[in-house]
Design an enzyme around this catalytic site. Structure first.
Site, mmCIF file in Angstrom:
data_model
loop_
_atom_site.group_PDB
_atom_site.id
_atom_site.type_symbol
_atom_site.label_atom_id
_atom_site.label_comp_id
_atom_site.label_asym_id
_atom_site.label_seq_id
_atom_site.Cartn_x
_atom_site.Cartn_y
_atom_site.Cartn_z
ATOM 1 N N GLY A 229 0.822 -1.202 0.000
ATOM 2 C CA GLY A 229 0.000 0.000 0.000
ATOM 3 C C GLY A 229 0.857 1.254 0.000
ATOM 4 O O GLY A 229 1.835 1.372 -0.753
ATOM 5 N N ALA A 230 0.519 2.181 0.882
ATOM 6 C CA ALA A 230 1.242 3.450 0.951
ATOM 7 C C ALA A 230 2.695 3.279 1.363
ATOM 8 O O ALA A 230 3.519 4.174 1.150
ATOM 9 C CB ALA A 230 0.538 4.389 1.924
ATOM 10 N N THR B 250 -9.167 1.832 -5.516
ATOM 11 C CA THR B 250 -9.605 0.759 -6.402
ATOM 12 C C THR B 250 -8.722 0.712 -7.645
ATOM 13 O O THR B 250 -8.550 1.702 -8.332
ATOM 14 C CB THR B 250 -11.065 0.974 -6.837
ATOM 15 N N ASP C 218 -3.590 -3.256 -9.454
ATOM 16 C CA ASP C 218 -3.528 -3.652 -10.860
ATOM 17 C C ASP C 218 -2.712 -2.660 -11.678
ATOM 18 O O ASP C 218 -1.998 -3.047 -12.610
ATOM 19 C CB ASP C 218 -4.937 -3.771 -11.433
ATOM 20 N N SER D 296 -2.665 6.803 -9.779
ATOM 21 C CA SER D 296 -4.023 6.257 -9.933
ATOM 22 C C SER D 296 -4.887 6.498 -8.709
ATOM 23 O O SER D 296 -6.096 6.717 -8.845
ATOM 24 C CB SER D 296 -3.956 4.758 -10.247
#
Length: 297
Positions: free
Chosen positions: A214-215, A241, A245, A275
């Site tokens: 994650g972050a 979301t 990917d 994103s």
């Protein structure tokens, strides 16, 4: 230019934006609703195409309005859909709740994706001519395994995202070159909550692992090498979301271009960071000039 094939799912994401996700039995009022083309396979295909690869998609959509839109979205991003079948019945859908902090919870209804249970003879040549094959677990395992075996037989790098998390057959892992779980999927596969310990355990089954954090960035581990942690850019998330990917699609491009591992991971993290600052999955994915500019800054 690197040549990537994606065998996987296409879904229409039905996204509700709320302040706080509802608990069981609770009803909350949302502030916005969107329909956004997605699915882990389609997301990775779009991410890789926008990042600069030549991409082909193997999968299925239904003969409904969602299917037409999903195909058009892939083609608009430059993805070849010659191997994307149209089946009777509904396309896959993902029902997503996004909270005010950008976190999400998701229910996937497979629809046409459930028919992707094997690799067709015409798909084999497509895989054989690629540099990398990207796989996920939103289509039946039989097709995922067949794709991995086909790639292995032709010396094509296989990159597997083990999501949604589930037990994986040894023969699938034996045909996987690079496994890219997030920290929760790594824990589910190994029973180990520490990402380094989980990565070490996974190296007994596959030669390379990237655990996304994650972050906090990502952790790379390979047999015979010291683990490598690469941070992610610090940004304010609007919607996470599709971030994983985006990372995988961009990583496949960077590795296909023979970038050093640290640079490839950092470049992919830049794409993912871009994103999450936008709403939606495929709609949020950056194009190559944006990634290059963000990576250089």
């Amino acid at each position: 230019m690197t040549d990537i094939v994606v065998l996987g799912s296409t879904n229409m994401d039905l996204v509700a934006y709320v302040e706080k996700a509802p608990q069981r039995g609770e009803t909350v009022t949302g502030r916005e609703f969107r329909t956004v083309p997605g699915g882990k396979g389609a997301n990775q295909a779009i991410a890789a195409a926008r990042a600069g690869a030549t991409v082909s998609m193997i999968g299925a959509v239904g003969n409904d309005a969602f299917g037409s839109r999903l195909r058009a979205t892939l083609e608009h991003s430059g993805v070849n859909t010659d191997h994307l079948r149209t089946t009777e019945g509904p396309s896959g859908t993902a029902h997503i709740v996004v909270d005010a902090e950008g976190g999400n919870s998701i229910v996937v209804v497979p629809g046409a994706n459930a028919t992707v249970d094997r690799v067709l003879p015409r798909d084999e040549g497509c895989i054989a001519s690629a540099d990398s094959l990207l796989l996920q677990l939103e289509t039946p395992l039989s097709a995922v395994l067949a794709g991995a075996r086909t790639a292995r037989a032709h010396g094509v790098r296989t990159i597997l995202t083990p999501a949604p998390a589930q037990p994986l057959p040894p023969e699938l892992l034996a045909a996987t070159d690079l496994l890219v779980p997030n920290e929760h999927e790594a824990a589910a596969l190994t029973g180990l909550t520490d990402p380094r310990e989980a990565a070490a355990a996974l190296l007994e089954r596959v030669p390379e692992v990237v655990v996304t954090l994650g972050a906090a960035g990502s952790l790379y581990a390979a047999r015979g090498a010291e683990p490598l942690t690469v941070p992610a850019p610090r940004v304010t998330a609007v919607d996470s979301t599709g971030a994983g990917d985006t990372f995988v699609g961009a990583l496949a491009v960077a590795l296909g271009e023979a970038r050093p591992v640290r640079e490839a991971l950092s470049w992919a993290a830049t794409a993912a960071a871009l994103s999450v600052q936008r709403a939606g999955a495929s709609a949020s994915m950056p194009y190559r000039p944006e990634i290059e500019a963000g990576y250089a800054s």
